[in-house]
Motif scaffolding. Structure first.
Motif, PDB file in Angstrom:
ATOM      1  N   GLN A   1      43.517  33.995  35.115  1.00 24.77           N
ATOM      2  CA  GLN A   1      43.408  34.407  36.518  1.00 24.77           C
ATOM      3  C   GLN A   1      43.827  35.855  36.713  1.00 24.77           C
ATOM      4  O   GLN A   1      43.290  36.554  37.577  1.00 24.77           O
ATOM      5  CB  GLN A   1      44.257  33.490  37.404  1.00 24.77           C
ATOM      6  CG  GLN A   1      44.122  33.763  38.896  1.00 24.77           C
ATOM      7  CD  GLN A   1      42.689  33.653  39.387  1.00 24.77           C
ATOM      8  OE1 GLN A   1      41.973  32.703  39.034  1.00 24.77           O
ATOM      9  NE2 GLN A   1      42.236  34.612  40.184  1.00 24.77           N
ATOM     10  N   SER A   2      44.796  36.330  35.921  1.00 24.41           N
ATOM     11  CA  SER A   2      45.254  37.717  36.103  1.00 24.41           C
ATOM     12  C   SER A   2      44.127  38.708  35.802  1.00 24.41           C
ATOM     13  O   SER A   2      44.027  39.755  36.462  1.00 24.41           O
ATOM     14  CB  SER A   2      46.468  37.999  35.210  1.00 24.41           C
ATOM     15  OG  SER A   2      46.105  38.040  33.836  1.00 24.41           O
ATOM     16  N   SER A   3      43.266  38.400  34.838  1.00 28.09           N
ATOM     17  CA  SER A   3      42.135  39.294  34.549  1.00 28.09           C
ATOM     18  C   SER A   3      41.113  39.256  35.671  1.00 28.09           C
ATOM     19  O   SER A   3      40.559  40.297  36.068  1.00 28.09           O
ATOM     20  CB  SER A   3      41.475  38.889  33.229  1.00 28.09           C
ATOM     21  OG  SER A   3      42.334  39.134  32.137  1.00 28.09           O
ATOM     22  N   ALA A   4      40.867  38.070  36.210  1.00 31.88           N
ATOM     23  CA  ALA A   4      39.917  37.957  37.321  1.00 31.88           C
ATOM     24  C   ALA A   4      40.403  38.735  38.532  1.00 31.88           C
ATOM     25  O   ALA A   4      39.637  39.438  39.209  1.00 31.88           O
ATOM     26  CB  ALA A   4      39.712  36.488  37.673  1.00 31.88           C
ATOM     27  N   THR A   5      41.701  38.632  38.824  1.00 29.96           N
ATOM     28  CA  THR A   5      42.267  39.349  39.970  1.00 29.96           C
ATOM     29  C   THR A   5      42.182  40.855  39.772  1.00 29.96           C
ATOM     30  O   THR A   5      41.798  41.597  40.683  1.00 29.96           O
ATOM     31  CB  THR A   5      43.727  38.930  40.183  1.00 29.96           C
ATOM     32  OG1 THR A   5      43.775  37.518  40.401  1.00 29.96           O
ATOM     33  CG2 THR A   5      44.332  39.654  41.368  1.00 29.96           C
ATOM     34  N   LEU A   6      42.535  41.316  38.578  1.00 31.04           N
ATOM     35  CA  LEU A   6      42.486  42.747  38.296  1.00 31.04           C
ATOM     36  C   LEU A   6      41.067  43.283  38.429  1.00 31.04           C
ATOM     37  O   LEU A   6      40.840  44.327  39.057  1.00 31.04           O
ATOM     38  CB  LEU A   6      43.012  42.999  36.881  1.00 31.04           C
ATOM     39  CG  LEU A   6      42.885  44.426  36.351  1.00 31.04           C
ATOM     40  CD1 LEU A   6      43.708  45.392  37.193  1.00 31.04           C
ATOM     41  CD2 LEU A   6      43.304  44.492  34.880  1.00 31.04           C
ATOM     42  N   ARG A   7      40.108  42.579  37.901  1.00 29.16           N
ATOM     43  CA  ARG A   7      38.729  43.068  37.941  1.00 29.16           C
ATOM     44  C   ARG A   7      38.160  43.055  39.352  1.00 29.16           C
ATOM     45  O   ARG A   7      37.339  43.914  39.691  1.00 29.16           O
ATOM     46  CB  ARG A   7      37.872  42.236  36.994  1.00 29.16           C
ATOM     47  CG  ARG A   7      38.229  42.455  35.539  1.00 29.16           C
ATOM     48  CD  ARG A   7      37.421  41.608  34.591  1.00 29.16           C
ATOM     49  NE  ARG A   7      37.775  41.882  33.200  1.00 29.16           N
ATOM     50  CZ  ARG A   7      37.153  41.376  32.150  1.00 29.16           C
ATOM     51  NH1 ARG A   7      36.111  40.560  32.327  1.00 29.16           N
ATOM     52  NH2 ARG A   7      37.541  41.679  30.927  1.00 29.16           N
ATOM     53  N   SER A   8      38.595  42.122  40.176  1.00 31.21           N
ATOM     54  CA  SER A   8      38.119  42.120  41.552  1.00 31.21           C
ATOM     55  C   SER A   8      38.623  43.342  42.304  1.00 31.21           C
ATOM     56  O   SER A   8      37.935  43.877  43.174  1.00 31.21           O
ATOM     57  CB  SER A   8      38.564  40.834  42.263  1.00 31.21           C
ATOM     58  OG  SER A   8      39.976  40.789  42.392  1.00 31.21           O
ATOM     59  N   ARG A   9      39.823  43.798  41.980  1.00 33.51           N
ATOM     60  CA  ARG A   9      40.350  45.020  42.605  1.00 33.51           C
ATOM     61  C   ARG A   9      39.542  46.242  42.161  1.00 33.51           C
ATOM     62  O   ARG A   9      39.300  47.165  42.945  1.00 33.51           O
ATOM     63  CB  ARG A   9      41.815  45.235  42.204  1.00 33.51           C
ATOM     64  CG  ARG A   9      42.800  44.241  42.779  1.00 33.51           C
ATOM     65  CD  ARG A   9      44.197  44.834  42.714  1.00 33.51           C
ATOM     66  NE  ARG A   9      45.222  43.804  42.724  1.00 33.51           N
ATOM     67  CZ  ARG A   9      45.949  43.459  41.683  1.00 33.51           C
ATOM     68  NH1 ARG A   9      45.767  44.078  40.534  1.00 33.51           N
ATOM     69  NH2 ARG A   9      46.874  42.521  41.768  1.00 33.51           N
ATOM     70  N   LEU A  10      39.144  46.253  40.898  1.00 31.40           N
ATOM     71  CA  LEU A  10      38.491  47.435  40.342  1.00 31.40           C
ATOM     72  C   LEU A  10      37.083  47.628  40.871  1.00 31.40           C
ATOM     73  O   LEU A  10      36.512  48.720  40.726  1.00 31.40           O
ATOM     74  CB  LEU A  10      38.458  47.337  38.821  1.00 31.40           C
ATOM     75  CG  LEU A  10      39.829  47.370  38.133  1.00 31.40           C
ATOM     76  CD1 LEU A  10      39.671  47.157  36.635  1.00 31.40           C
ATOM     77  CD2 LEU A  10      40.548  48.682  38.399  1.00 31.40           C
ATOM     78  N   VAL A  11      36.498  46.621  41.469  1.00 34.28           N
ATOM     79  CA  VAL A  11      35.169  46.764  42.043  1.00 34.28           C
ATOM     80  C   VAL A  11      35.178  47.852  43.106  1.00 34.28           C
ATOM     81  O   VAL A  11      34.177  48.566  43.313  1.00 34.28           O
ATOM     82  CB  VAL A  11      34.688  45.420  42.633  1.00 34.28           C
ATOM     83  CG1 VAL A  11      33.391  45.605  43.406  1.00 34.28           C
ATOM     84  CG2 VAL A  11      34.500  44.399  41.524  1.00 34.28           C
ATOM     85  N   GLU A  12      36.316  48.035  43.784  1.00 32.61           N
ATOM     86  CA  GLU A  12      36.415  49.022  44.858  1.00 32.61           C
ATOM     87  C   GLU A  12      36.702  50.428  44.340  1.00 32.61           C
ATOM     88  O   GLU A  12      36.641  51.392  45.097  1.00 32.61           O
ATOM     89  CB  GLU A  12      37.534  48.616  45.829  1.00 32.61           C
ATOM     90  CG  GLU A  12      37.384  47.205  46.388  1.00 32.61           C
ATOM     91  CD  GLU A  12      36.084  47.045  47.156  1.00 32.61           C
ATOM     92  OE1 GLU A  12      35.669  48.013  47.815  1.00 32.61           O
ATOM     93  OE2 GLU A  12      35.483  45.956  47.078  1.00 32.61           O
ATOM     94  N   LEU A  13      37.046  50.549  43.054  1.00 32.03           N
ATOM     95  CA  LEU A  13      37.362  51.858  42.512  1.00 32.03           C
ATOM     96  C   LEU A  13      36.095  52.579  42.065  1.00 32.03           C
ATOM     97  O   LEU A  13      35.014  52.012  42.018  1.00 32.03           O
ATOM     98  CB  LEU A  13      38.321  51.719  41.329  1.00 32.03           C
ATOM     99  CG  LEU A  13      39.693  51.086  41.654  1.00 32.03           C
ATOM    100  CD1 LEU A  13      40.525  50.998  40.389  1.00 32.03           C
ATOM    101  CD2 LEU A  13      40.437  51.878  42.720  1.00 32.03           C
TER     102      LEU A  13
END
Length: 509
Positions: free
Chosen positions: A331-343
């Motif tokens: 789950q930590s990877s999924a959460t991190l990648r969802s944040r990076l979509v905005e970068l």
């Protein structure tokens, strides 16, 4: 000629999970039992514990193809003295370690002991009907080493191993280690006492008791290895499916954790490279092929973000025993990648996030992608520079030692297996006339001695790079801004705290 009834070549599909029956026994001295009956292989069902050393039982371990490939790439002799200046050959070495597994194995459906449909690994039609006996022998070495590392590092909590051909166990006489013909395969360090492990790997199509007894003899090193150590014999068989036997010597149990065989209440985690210099050295040594592959593909590399929980010490819940985390379940990877979509997809922005930014690159022709963290990248960079100095010294000192009569005696004893007299110093052998294989043996022997003598320098080099790694970003390390990749649909991903591996879904049939 036709394939056997029921032969299949179906692709791996959406998951690469499968089960490995593991028959674990404790004895002292090592007394490996005969091959388990097929009914026992099918009936193995005990859950693999995540605390302490498992008790004697017939276990069934759920694992994945990715976890096996992590072990395949990292186990074996240190190749960096030869590949440091030709890093593109590291890609070929990765292929040589992984491709035989793909060539001779496949995954098939089976019925587990709880009557649920699972998967197991079996030898494919090429191995069973179209492969020479000598090729099967070479494959036995590769699968045996891979599965021994998969079990001891990936499941039992041992740190990454060193190969016995280029390392010494602690408290060992180098001269005795050179002449003994009974070397085990791997040397490991475990968080539970006794910390030093000697591991012998055996494998056959149909694993025999005679082969296992041979392995037990290779671990009988009284008088050669001093001090507390644990002896572990790992056997791998391919008939009727891939399964393992594991014999653990209990003679050193008196040195074990006083809290009992089950050890501490929490999971047994490998030594932490962030705080343990020896563990970091072993991690960097085992990751050199990945580092060199990245070095030769920097212009095509990208940055893959994974969550902080791939490091089991940072995960709140330790749900499984494996040292490898599968990204689809993290789950930590999924959460991190969802944040990076905005970068804006820059690795500098990623460095500020809570996670690990792995530099990753495809290995051409292998169907896999490998990568590592910034701190491990710089640790490997620093360690390989220190090793290069010793390798250069080894080239010159090997010639001197070759012409020294007392040093020659070591080679005579190694080749003859007996006590040979020293050659007269009046007519020393000519280095330039020696066979290339002989010269290479002496270079390896001299290099191994130098790495032992300068071990602290190598540990310091790896630690210095590891600590400096987080001070850099990828742009400063590879002179370009690598794009961010959030994974590819056709790949299955996995990671440890500092390494990354992804496979194409159709890698194994």
């Amino acid at each position: 000629m036709h394939v056997s009834s029921g032969a299949a070549d179906d692709p791996i599909g959406l998951s690469d999970a499968f089960d490995v029956p593991v028959f674990l026994r404790h004895s002292s001295p090592l007394n490996p039992q005969g091959r388990p009956w097929p009914n026992a292989v099918r009936a193995a069902s005990a859950a693999w514990p995540i605390t302490g050393l498992p008790e004697s039982d017939d276990y069934l371990i759920r694992t994945s193809w990715r976890e096996v490939l992590h072990a395949a790439i990292t186990v074996g002799r240190d190749v960096t003295p030869w590949l440091a200046n030709v890093p593109r050959l590291a890609e070929l070495e990765i292929i040589s370690r992984c491709s035989p597994l793909r060539a001779y194995l496949r995954r098939e459906r089976g019925i587990g002991p709880d009557r649920r449909v699972g998967y197991r690994i079996v030898a494919n039609e090429v191995y069973q009907r179209g492969t020479e006996i000598t090729a099967k022998g070479a494959f036995s070495y590769r699968i045996g080493m891979t599965m021994a590392e998969w079990l001891c590092w990936g499941q039992l909590g041992m740190g990454h191993s060193l190969h016995a051909e280029d390392s010494y166990p602690p408290n060992t006489s180098p001269a005795l280690w050179d002449v003994t013909a009974r070397k085990p395969d791997l040397l490991g360090v475990h968080p539970l006492q006794p910390a030093n492990w000697l591991v012998e790997a055996k494998a056959q199509r149909r694993l025999s008791g005679a082969k296992l007894r041979e392995g037990a003899g290779q671990l009988d090193l009284d008088g050669i290895v001093n001090g507390p150590h644990r002896r572990v014999l790992c056997g791998t068989s391919l008939e009727d499916c891939l399964f393992m036997t594991v014999d653990i010597d209990t003679r050193e149990e008196r040195h074990a954790d006083p809290r009992g065989a089950s050890g501490p209440p929490g999971p047994v985690l490998p030594p932490d490279p962030a705080t343990d210099d020896e563990a970091l050295y072993r991690l960097a040594r085992s990751s050199m092929l990945i580092y060199l592959a990245l070095l030769s593909n920097e212009e095509r590399a990208s940055v893959v973000p994974v969550g902080a929980a791939v490091d089991p010490r940072r995960a709140q819940v330790r749900r499984r025993a494996s040292a490898v985390t599968l990204i689809e379940s993290d789950q930590s990877s999924a959460t991190l990648r969802s944040r990076l979509v905005e970068l804006s997809r820059g690795s500098a922005e990623l460095s500020a996030q809570v996670g690990v930014d792995m530099l990753a690159s495809d290995v051409p022709g292998a169907g896999i992608t490998v990568g590592m963290s910034r701190r491990l990248y710089v640790a490997c960079q620093s360690l390989i520079s220190a090793e290069a100095v010793l390798a250069e010294r080894a080239d010159s000192e090997a010639e001197q030692e070759y012409q020294d009569p007392m040093a020659r005696r070591v080679e005579d004893e190694t080749l003859s297996g007996g006590m040979a007299a020293a050659r007269p110093s009046a007519s020393p052998p000519r280095w330039e006339r020696a066979e290339p294989e002989v010269q290479n043996w002496w270079r390896l022997r001299t290099y191994r001695r130098l790495t032992q003598q300068h071990r602290q320098d190598l540990l310091a080099a790896a630690r210095g790079g590891f600590e400096e790694g987080n001070e850099y970003n990828w742009r400063s390390l590879i002179d370009r801004e690598p794009p961010i990749s959030l994974g590819r649909p056709q790949q299955l991903e996995s990671a440890t705290a500092d390494t990354y591996l992804a496979i194409d879904r159709g890698l194994i049939s």
